[in-house]
Design an enzyme around this catalytic site. Structure first.
Site, short mmCIF file in Angstrom:
data_model
loop_
_atom_site.label_atom_id
_atom_site.label_comp_id
_atom_site.label_asym_id
_atom_site.label_seq_id
_atom_site.Cartn_x
_atom_site.Cartn_y
_atom_site.Cartn_z
N GLU A 167 0.82 -1.22 0.00
CA GLU A 167 0.00 0.00 0.00
C GLU A 167 0.85 1.26 0.00
O GLU A 167 0.47 2.28 -0.58
CB GLU A 167 -0.96 -0.02 1.18
CG GLU A 167 -2.09 -1.05 1.06
CD GLU A 167 -1.63 -2.49 1.29
OE1 GLU A 167 -0.50 -2.69 1.77
OE2 GLU A 167 -2.41 -3.42 0.98
N HIS B 3 -11.50 -5.32 8.27
CA HIS B 3 -12.26 -5.06 7.06
C HIS B 3 -13.49 -4.22 7.38
O HIS B 3 -14.42 -4.17 6.58
CB HIS B 3 -12.72 -6.37 6.40
CG HIS B 3 -11.61 -7.20 5.79
ND1 HIS B 3 -10.61 -7.76 6.54
CD2 HIS B 3 -11.36 -7.57 4.51
CE1 HIS B 3 -9.80 -8.45 5.74
NE2 HIS B 3 -10.22 -8.34 4.51
C1 LIG Z 1 -1.91 -5.09 4.08
C2 LIG Z 1 -2.95 -5.86 3.33
N1 LIG Z 1 -3.26 -5.52 2.07
C3 LIG Z 1 -4.20 -6.19 1.38
C4 LIG Z 1 -4.86 -7.26 1.95
C5 LIG Z 1 -5.94 -8.02 1.16
N2 LIG Z 1 -5.43 -9.36 0.83
C6 LIG Z 1 -5.71 -10.42 1.58
S1 LIG Z 1 -4.90 -11.79 1.08
C7 LIG Z 1 -4.17 -10.97 -0.20
C8 LIG Z 1 -3.24 -11.70 -1.12
C9 LIG Z 1 -2.11 -12.35 -0.38
O1 LIG Z 1 -1.26 -13.02 -1.27
P1 LIG Z 1 -0.08 -13.92 -0.76
O2 LIG Z 1 0.75 -13.16 0.21
O3 LIG Z 1 0.61 -14.48 -1.94
O4 LIG Z 1 -0.75 -15.08 0.10
P2 LIG Z 1 -1.76 -16.22 -0.42
O5 LIG Z 1 -3.14 -15.70 -0.23
O6 LIG Z 1 -1.42 -16.53 -1.83
O7 LIG Z 1 -1.50 -17.37 0.49
C10 LIG Z 1 -4.59 -9.64 -0.21
C11 LIG Z 1 -4.16 -8.63 -1.20
C12 LIG Z 1 -4.51 -7.58 3.27
N3 LIG Z 1 -5.11 -8.60 3.93
N4 LIG Z 1 -3.56 -6.89 3.93
#
Ligand SMILES: Cc1ncc(C[n+]2csc(CCOP(=O)(O)OP(=O)(O)O)c2C)c(N)n1
Ligand SMILES: Cc1ncc(C[n+]2csc(CCOP(=O)(O)OP(=O)(O)O)c2C)c(N)n1
Ligand SMILES: [Mg+2]
Ligand SMILES: [Mg+2]
Lengths: 391, 322, 322, 391
Positions: free
Chosen positions: C60, C129
């Site tokens: 972000e 959220h």
């Molecule tokens: C700081 C933050 N930004 C955005 C989100 C929304 N979000 C939740 S999971 C995710 C993707 C995470 O990807 P990754 O780290 O590859 O983990 P995976 O879900 O693939 O296990 C996002 C963007 C969040 N939870 N926290």
């Protein structure tokens, strides 16, 4: 053991060192990749033999199957309105499980939200995880004796806690280390960088495990890391690093065992990229068909970590269909029992969310809690009312 | 008793808590050999060693995030953030983890953390070295927010903060770091968090303030020659609304003074509470003398931004004349 | 006219501004092919191409920091932050750069930036959220803060925000993203930032609210059967104090409703201003019906946290009875 | 040209690639280090010849000397109370200057606060920088035609702006690239990571220049980066990277020229570590004797970038003591004139800090400005008073 440790970092630095002329090599390194049992059934005896004793393998297999079944049940619970948003773990069971299998009971395991299998192995009750996703903080009340931390929702933030937890162990002279799990997406966050950098520069014993499942919601891994490997992120910190087939339980155990041994011995961090794949949607709120190719998913279905162990055990005649059937029945019962326990927990009191705000609740919060209002008129009266009526 | 300035009082409090409690350790940028850019931790690394006074990488989220981990493990870390203007990168760890950990784990994990932060303007510093963000953290449930206005208070409040089982933002007004000394007991003592101090009593009007502004308030009170009560909040959250209520019910008039911008500064909350609690006792609308709703200007104009005795006097007069 | 929900109204505003102005581009996590987790940007990448609707890395601060660079170069970036709970990592770039750039360069660089952020509770989502941080940004001079409460307002306010030469925090109440539709002109139109809307007129009491809470206010007003005026702020900063003043001078009574915690929420500022501006017209102390001073609980209890018609009604009754 | 470009990143990644067995090399790389003119006077003709035409060298030398003299004057101004906290640039002149020399006039130069020499080369008036440190925002009102950004105080934050500025150029189809400067300390901040990661993954043409001067206030470079080089931070992003002797103007120009050419051609970022040294205190508020060894400082005095060019020009008979004396006089006059101009600027109006808050000042701010008060009583009256009296 087949690969040198730590990966070569061949120069050290000093503010008064001379500068050779004109072009020299300041640094060079390479990163190894380890694979022991592949999806075609090849098994590398040189690394794999004796790595996981057969009785353990059976238990690990059962753990993966149980986790998978619970995952499927959770998905259905969400669809029928009995559970909130839920992130499926499907396809990634071997990564956290292999790590938990290697870690000591009192090492810290600092995870994100897709490591159920490893958490269950450490003793976290299945109903805790369910309860959490059912919208209940009590699911996060991780008993201290499991040395696991609550589920981390803000992406990328928990690795710093791992660094701090391991630092505390070092400070106290304890042997404990920390392992932390995070996704390929998480490796884009600034906090990831700071966690690695603190651990490397302050010499803190942490194993950083990136679970590269190729997707961060709808973003392919290249949006978050266009480099050839995620493993090379660690070179920035002069940290030993390695890549492993994360759907290969044997390779995960091997790499994790070497890394933890190195970390314990040197008191410094180590990085592992575990390459795996998210077979399901990101969460139940997601529809992965919007952004990814079914061919890719199918390819990875063929690399399922559970099937791989199933085939391996069969090939070694440790396993047969009858055993499998019995096991499935056991696992299903275990999962269903957990759901029953989670749903059997009575709903929290309306006011429960006040109670853990501070060690001692400030008077103003007591007033808000007891009157269930923030507007002031009649607040003091209704407070005394509640107070007296609660006797 | 020793005659100490605010920096020395804090230094002494840190020494005493570190001697008493092995769980206490300090971390931050330049706090070791250099003793911090304000020399608040001067001599502490020599005294307690490099494992208890730790120079960290230049990364505020890292400082607070690792401190949260240290606290989760049961230690009592005291990170220093070099200036309040550099809290920004740590905002996420403070608000999404430190403030939430106890309640989101229903008490399984707690964060006994004290973040020390030099705060406020008036020292001729470059940009981002002069702000007052206390309201931001007072609007974040789960934190406590403290701002002393004197060496004596600083020592007693800091010891309380360190011993408090919850995360505390401990703001140190840098404008009065060395501007005066007072008698400070050499023995350890605590001052309760959440209790205000009546600096001087009066019947005509109440001034509520905190931090370095208390000095300007005293000047204005002296100048006015009127019978004014000055309440120094000491703790911004939880705040001592009872003390404010009692005073305003007595005087019927109130002026609030703080350095932070007007809009949604903590003065707004106090004003709203006074209305809620003292409505029928008010002889005049509560007045706020604060920083303007602008960015704190670079130092050539900083004294035109900060509330001074002159502006406070005008508000006192207007309020008394109402 | 089209019958649209809030998501569709925003989507339409984005399309129209992007068609009109090449300088407008969107960036954020999952906003491209996926159309954003709330599908607000659905179809926009297909329509405008990958260079104008950009999926960014998951970071972000990076999103806002690069958007600031884009804006410094004269573009009009519209970053999306996926949920208000993930604004934390961007807090530093927003407050130390976006908000300050114009004044710290005396106008040499400006930041025409619109940050879109789903906000607030009530949708059964996981932790972080469901928060309402508008007061944090209202306390940050240099920003504008907007929160629409209907599809019509959303479209008009968003177009104004995009065209505004200064950085705007555009909070979209996710609870009403799809909860109702209304007639929205298909042509572009703007609604002025800083102007409130009188949702319904009345003489007995004024309610001031914004965002999703406006719905609960309407329910409470209907239930009450009393002659109540509802002012929807629309813009939190700069806020329409004149509209509030006018209404409260007429009614003499005011209840403020918002989801954010009580202490130092934006309700505090409004209450303080009403005291300052309408002191002699007040028949009762201004009341605030808000989220509690706790962390927003996980969803099992979220409806016990959020102000609802029942709590608003009680405050109306108490205020009218005073 | 003596070193291969880009440094080898020998694997690419795909979600459906096969996993070879059992141990393979996932990635390997090396980082080069470049030096052309060293402190002993050795000059590498193979790289250095014709790199900087003599007339340019003279101008560059004059720029360094002027900057150094201004630095010394600024220090004295601060000591005598005529200037606020000021960060000296002494010893680091060649880094930003070499970069500015190579960059096009309309490339973006996004700096921190220790790059005066490079900024002046681009045309930023010396008095602007002085004015800034004299506590006056007007010093930051960088004219757009210099394509430089305001001085960045919050460490690590400006690199993201560079990425955004270069992104804007790419978006518009302009040829412009961005170069951004930051310290070894800054490379610890999360924003550094995010800036590099965005540039690499979104393919944005930025040159990231870490000015490693071995100290971040009192922290030696190892506290912020314990890896053998800072240059290797870039490997995390699969970004080409190189280390250069930052006190060697020739080497800086060589490396910067190659890097900018590569960045322009590929539209992707490149990293450079310029190794240099802060000869003075961190700022005038600092006392470096508290934490660093005089021996180290002395060693680096012997590596002064200005002396090096002086000796080189002398050895080539381009320079003599008479020319030096004349030049010093010119430079001193230029610096003193700048001080006079900065001090001659009339102080800002008391209310000036309101005026640039927004494009249009909200009514409430107008009221605050015109009444110079935040308390409400009498505010509207005195507002109308001011308004009428201003006619
Ligand atoms: C700081 C933050 N930004 C955005 C989100 C929304 N979000 C939740 S999971 C995710 C993707 C995470 O990807 P990754 O780290 O590859 O983990 P995976 O879900 O693939 O296990 C996002 C963007 C969040 N939870 N926290
Ligand atoms: C975010 C932030 N944290 C802390 C500071 C205080 N500070 C100013 S300069 C500095 C050290 C910077 O070191 P480095 O990046 O190596 O640059 P150098 O001063 O050596 O050129 C620090 C800690 C700051 N300005 N910003
Ligand atoms: Mg992922
Ligand atoms: Mg440095």
């Amino acid at each position: 053991m087949g690969y040198s440790y730590p990966p070569s970092a061949n120069m050290t630095r000093s503010a008064i060192a001379d500068f050779p002329m004109p072009i020299t090599t300041a640094f060079s390194t390479e990163i190894k990749r380890v694979s022991i049992l592949d999806e075609h059934g090849s098994f590398d005896e040189s690394l794999g033999k004796g790595l996981i004793p057969d009785p353990d393998l059976l238990r690990l297999y059962e753990a993966m199957v149980t986790c998978r079944i619970l995952d499927e049940i959770a998905f259905r619970l969400q669809r029928s309105g009995r559970m909130g948003t839920y992130p499926q773990n499907m396809g990634q069971e071997a990564t956290s499980l292999g790590a938990s299998y290697v870690l000591n009971k009192d090492d810290w395991m600092v995870t994100c939200y897709r490591e159920n299998c490893g958490l269950f192995w450490r003793g976290v009750p299945m109903e805790s995880i369910l309860l959490h996703w059912m919208g209940d903080e009590r699911g996060n009340a991780m008993p201290r004796e499991h040395f696991t931390t609550p589920i981390a929702v803000p992406i990328g933030t928990q690795m710093l806690h791992a660094t701090g937890l391991a630092w505390a162990a070092k400070y106290r002279g304890e042997k404990r280390i920390a392992a932390t799990f995070f996704g390929d997406g998480a490796s884009s966050e600034g906090d990831f960088h700071e966690a690695c950098n603190f651990a490397a520069n302050l010499e803190i014993p942490v194993v950083f495990v990136c679970q590269n499942n190729f997707w961060a919601i709808s973003s392919p891994a290249t949006v978050n890391c266009s480099a050839p490997t995620v493993a090379q992120r660690a070179i920035a910190y002069g940290m030993p690093t390695i890549q492993v087939d994360g759907n290969d339980l044997f390779a995960v155990v091997k790499v994790m065992r070497d890394a933890t041994a190195w970390v314990r011995e040197h008191g410094k961090p180590h990085f592992i990229e575990m390459v795996t794949y998210r077979l399901g949607d990101h969460t139940t709120a997601d529809d992965a068909r919007r952004y990814r190719d079914q061919l890719e998913v199918d390819k990875w279905k063929g690399r399922d970590p559970i099937t791989r162990i199933f085939n391996y055990m069969k090939s070694r005649s440790l396993w047969d269909d009858a055993k499998e059937a019995a096991l499935r029945e056991r696992c299903e019962k275990a999962a269903n029992d957990a759901v029953a326990r989670a749903e059997g927990i009575v709903d929290p009191q309306k006011n429960e969310f006040f109670d853990s705000m501070y060690h001692e609740l400030p008077a103003d919060l007591v007033l808000q809690r007891d009157t269930r209002q923030t507007h002031s008129l009649g607040q003091s009266e209704s407070a005394s009312l509640t107070a007296s009526s609660s006797h | 008793m020793a005659n100490l300035n605010l920096v020395q009082a804090i230094n002494l409090a840190l020494i005493q808590e570190m001697e008493k409690d092995e769980r206490v350790l300090l971390l931050g940028e330049d706090i070791g050999l250099n003793g911090g850019v304000f020399r608040v931790t001067d001599g502490l690394q020599a005294r307690f060693g490099k494992s208890r006074v730790v120079d960290t990488p230049l990364a505020e989220s890292g400082i607070i995030g690792t401190a949260i981990g240290l606290a989760m493990a049961g230690l009592r870390p005291i990170p220093e953030i070099q200036f309040e203007g550099f809290l920004g990168p740590a905002y996420d760890q403070i608000t999404t983890h430190a403030a939430r950990m106890r309640t989101r784990t229903r008490g399984a994990f707690t964060i006994p953390l004290t973040i020390r932060i030099p705060v406020g303007g008036g020292i001729h510093a470059p940009e981002l070295h002069s702000d007052s963000p206390e309201a931001i953290y007072a609007h974040t449930p789960g934190l406590k927010v403290v701002m002393p206005s004197s060496p004596y208070d600083a020592k007693g409040l800091l010891i309380s903060a360190i011993r408090d089982p919850d995360p505390v933002m401990f703001f140190e007004p840098k404008r009065i770091y060395r501007s005066f000394r007072e008698e400070v007991p050499e023995d350890e003592y605590t001052l309760p968090l959440g209790k205000a101090r009546t600096v001087c009593s009066g019947n005509e009007l109440t001034i509520v303030s905190w931090g370095a502004s208390v000095v300007q308030c005293m000047q204005a009170i002296e100048k006015s020659g009127r019978d004014i009560e000055l309440v120094d909040l000491r703790t911004i959250y939880p705040f001592d609304i009872d003390a404010i209520e009692e005073s305003v019910k007595k005087t019927g008039r109130c002026v609030i003074v703080h350095e932070a911008p007007l809009t949604c500064g903590f003065g707004a909350e106090i004003s709203a509470r006074i209305m809620e609690r003292c409505f029928l006792h008010l002889e005049a609308p509560v007045q706020r003398v604060t920083g303007f709703d602008t960015i704190m200007p670079y130092y050539k104009l900083e004294l035109d931004y900060l509330p001074d005795a002159h502006r406070i006097s005008r508000a006192i007069d207007d309020c008394l004349a109402y």
